[in-house]
Design a protein around this motif. Structure first.
Motif, mmCIF file in Angstrom:
data_model
loop_
_atom_site.group_PDB
_atom_site.id
_atom_site.type_symbol
_atom_site.label_atom_id
_atom_site.label_comp_id
_atom_site.label_asym_id
_atom_site.label_seq_id
_atom_site.Cartn_x
_atom_site.Cartn_y
_atom_site.Cartn_z
ATOM 1 N N LEU A 155 -21.958 -57.567 43.754
ATOM 2 C CA LEU A 155 -21.364 -56.539 42.906
ATOM 3 C C LEU A 155 -20.511 -57.173 41.818
ATOM 4 C CD1 LEU A 155 -20.304 -53.922 45.584
ATOM 5 C CD2 LEU A 155 -22.304 -53.878 44.103
ATOM 6 N N GLY A 156 -20.552 -56.567 40.647
ATOM 7 C CA GLY A 156 -19.819 -57.105 39.511
ATOM 8 C C GLY A 156 -20.636 -58.068 38.684
ATOM 9 N N SER A 157 -21.822 -58.428 39.167
ATOM 10 C CA SER A 157 -22.662 -59.378 38.435
ATOM 11 C C SER A 157 -23.307 -58.714 37.225
ATOM 12 C CB SER A 157 -23.751 -59.935 39.353
ATOM 13 O OG SER A 157 -23.196 -60.622 40.449
ATOM 14 N N THR A 158 -23.658 -59.543 36.260
ATOM 15 C CA THR A 158 -24.409 -59.088 35.091
ATOM 16 C C THR A 158 -25.878 -59.415 35.295
ATOM 17 O OG1 THR A 158 -22.523 -59.444 33.617
ATOM 18 C CG2 THR A 158 -24.694 -59.309 32.600
ATOM 19 N N ILE A 159 -26.740 -58.464 35.016
ATOM 20 C CA ILE A 159 -28.176 -58.714 35.097
ATOM 21 C C ILE A 159 -28.756 -58.664 33.690
ATOM 22 C CG2 ILE A 159 -28.430 -57.874 37.450
ATOM 23 C CD1 ILE A 159 -29.455 -55.232 36.327
ATOM 24 N N TYR A 160 -29.791 -59.472 33.471
ATOM 25 C CA TYR A 160 -30.423 -59.583 32.159
ATOM 26 C C TYR A 160 -31.883 -59.176 32.277
ATOM 27 C CZ TYR A 160 -26.219 -62.240 31.113
ATOM 28 O OH TYR A 160 -24.905 -62.624 30.952
ATOM 29 N N LEU A 161 -32.285 -58.277 31.399
ATOM 30 C CA LEU A 161 -33.627 -57.718 31.436
ATOM 31 C C LEU A 161 -34.335 -58.072 30.136
ATOM 32 C CD1 LEU A 161 -32.616 -54.215 32.825
ATOM 33 C CD2 LEU A 161 -33.295 -56.242 34.130
ATOM 34 N N ASN A 162 -35.287 -58.962 30.250
ATOM 35 C CA ASN A 162 -36.038 -59.411 29.084
ATOM 36 C C ASN A 162 -37.414 -58.765 29.096
ATOM 37 O OD1 ASN A 162 -37.950 -61.560 27.672
ATOM 38 N ND2 ASN A 162 -35.880 -61.835 26.887
ATOM 39 N N GLY A 163 -38.001 -58.561 27.918
ATOM 40 C CA GLY A 163 -39.316 -57.941 27.902
ATOM 41 C C GLY A 163 -39.884 -57.814 26.510
ATOM 42 N N ASP A 164 -40.773 -56.872 26.349
ATOM 43 C CA ASP A 164 -41.437 -56.648 25.068
ATOM 44 C C ASP A 164 -41.602 -55.147 24.866
ATOM 45 O OD1 ASP A 164 -42.577 -57.277 22.680
ATOM 46 O OD2 ASP A 164 -44.560 -57.712 23.495
ATOM 47 N N GLY A 165 -41.640 -54.736 23.597
ATOM 48 C CA GLY A 165 -41.757 -53.318 23.280
ATOM 49 C C GLY A 165 -40.418 -52.629 23.157
#
Length: 343
Positions: A155-165
């Motif tokens: 908890l408290g972590s940052t998540i990174y979402l990479n992609g296209d579109g």
């Protein structure tokens, strides 16, 4: 002599009928009228009134360009498919083509809101009307995304979402959906980094530990995290360790009174497990504490009435925690405190 007179009389008598017939014919002939039929042709103009009340074309000028976006007129609907990567105006002044001598309201070129439920009425030359409704749809291509980094976080972590579109100007939401579908959490509004084409957000402390799937709503489309690049499509969320701030100054508490300690990630404390003790005693005796209440950031204890007076420099309490691996385990939180119990 008498014979001659008699013959003369007979001749005269026989002539009279013939004369009578001739006179009658002449009289009838003189009284007869002749009638002639006269026909007069009158030429007039034939007026043909048109009954067309359809929309031939509907074009929307694009802001700050000379381009046009043409609508599809289907049935009684004017369908405008607006590309999401183009600035969407609040109002439009469409150019509308109609059949000859037909009219429309609002008129062609008149400013109207650029959205659903704008109604146009087309009236033909003959007076027949037809109503059309404007319908605007954001035209958006599909998108996909994957999570960079580990498939387990606290908890408290940052998540990174990479992609296209992705299109940075679109409304975007990120959710954690528990694998069995029982719980759903909406995460804080994500930020978009154009240079890396990545959305990022954090997992707040209000989320419970579990195995989740990440869902993104991006504009008019939605989708779940892909395992195409890193091999996993779920995220294990675990709790951070409980932390209670150190109390360096002396704290005097009477028997029966309460005191509060501040901290973070305080959760799932088990009743009747709180203790305090002094390393100055020999042997060490563990004295019970009563948990009055607690939140994520504080614990309130009460000193029992039968607690011996003295200095207590340690305390502890049992908790039930779920670490990153997702297994429910029993933990023990403790800390150093200068607590002085007085009578």
């Amino acid at each position: 002599m008498d014979n001659l007179i008699q013959q003369s009389v007979i001749k005269k008598i026989s002539i009279f009928p013939a004369l009578f017939i001739l006179l009658s014919i002449a009289l009838l002939h003189s009284c007869k009228k002749e009638y002639t039929d006269v026909y007069e042709t009158v030429y007039t103009d034939t007026v043909e009134v048109q009954g067309f009340n359809n929309i031939v074309s509907f074009a929307v000028p694009e802001p700050e360009t000379d381009d046009m976006t043409y609508a599809a007129v289907k049935g009684d609907s004017i369908l405008v498919y607006w590309p999401v990567w183009k600035a969407k105006p609040e109002t439009i002044s469409p150019e509308i083509a109609l059949p000859i001598k037909a009219s429309i309201s609002p008129e062609s070129g008149e400013s109207v809101p650029f959205g659903d439920e704008v109604v146009y009425t087309v009236t033909s030359e003959s007076g027949e009307q037809r109503i059309y409704t404007l319908k605007v749809t954001d035209q958006q291509p599909p998108f996909y995304f994957y999570q960079t980094g580990n498939n387990s976080v606290i908890l408290g972590s940052t998540i990174y979402l990479n992609g296209d579109g992705f299109f940075g100007g679109l409304n975007t939401q990120v959710f954690l959906e528990e694998a069995d579908g029982t719980r759903v959490y909406e995460l804080p509004i994500p930020t978009f980094a154009v240079s890396t084409n990545t959305y990022s957000t954090t997992i707040p402390n209000t989320v419970d530990t579990a195995l989740y799937r990440i869902k993104m709503v991006h504009g008019t489309r939605s989708g779940y995290v892909s395992d195409l690049f890193n091999g996993y499509d779920t995220l294990q969320v675990g709790y951070s360790p409980m932390n209670v701030a150190r109390l360096n100054a002396r704290l005097d508490v009477k028997r029966g009174e309460t005191f509060t300690l501040s901290g973070s990630n305080i959760r799932f404390l088990q009743e009747n497990t709180a203790i305090m003790y002094s390393t100055f005693e020999s042997p060490i005796v563990y004295r019970p504490l009563v948990i009055e209440s607690y939140t994520l950031t504080s614990i309130t204890f009460r000193i029992p009435e039968d607690t011996p007076a003295g200095r207590y420099n340690y305390w502890g309490v049992k908790t039930i925690v779920a670490p990153v691996n997702g297994r429910i385990e029993e933990g023990f939180g403790s800390g150093t405190r200068n607590i002085y119990v007085t009578e």
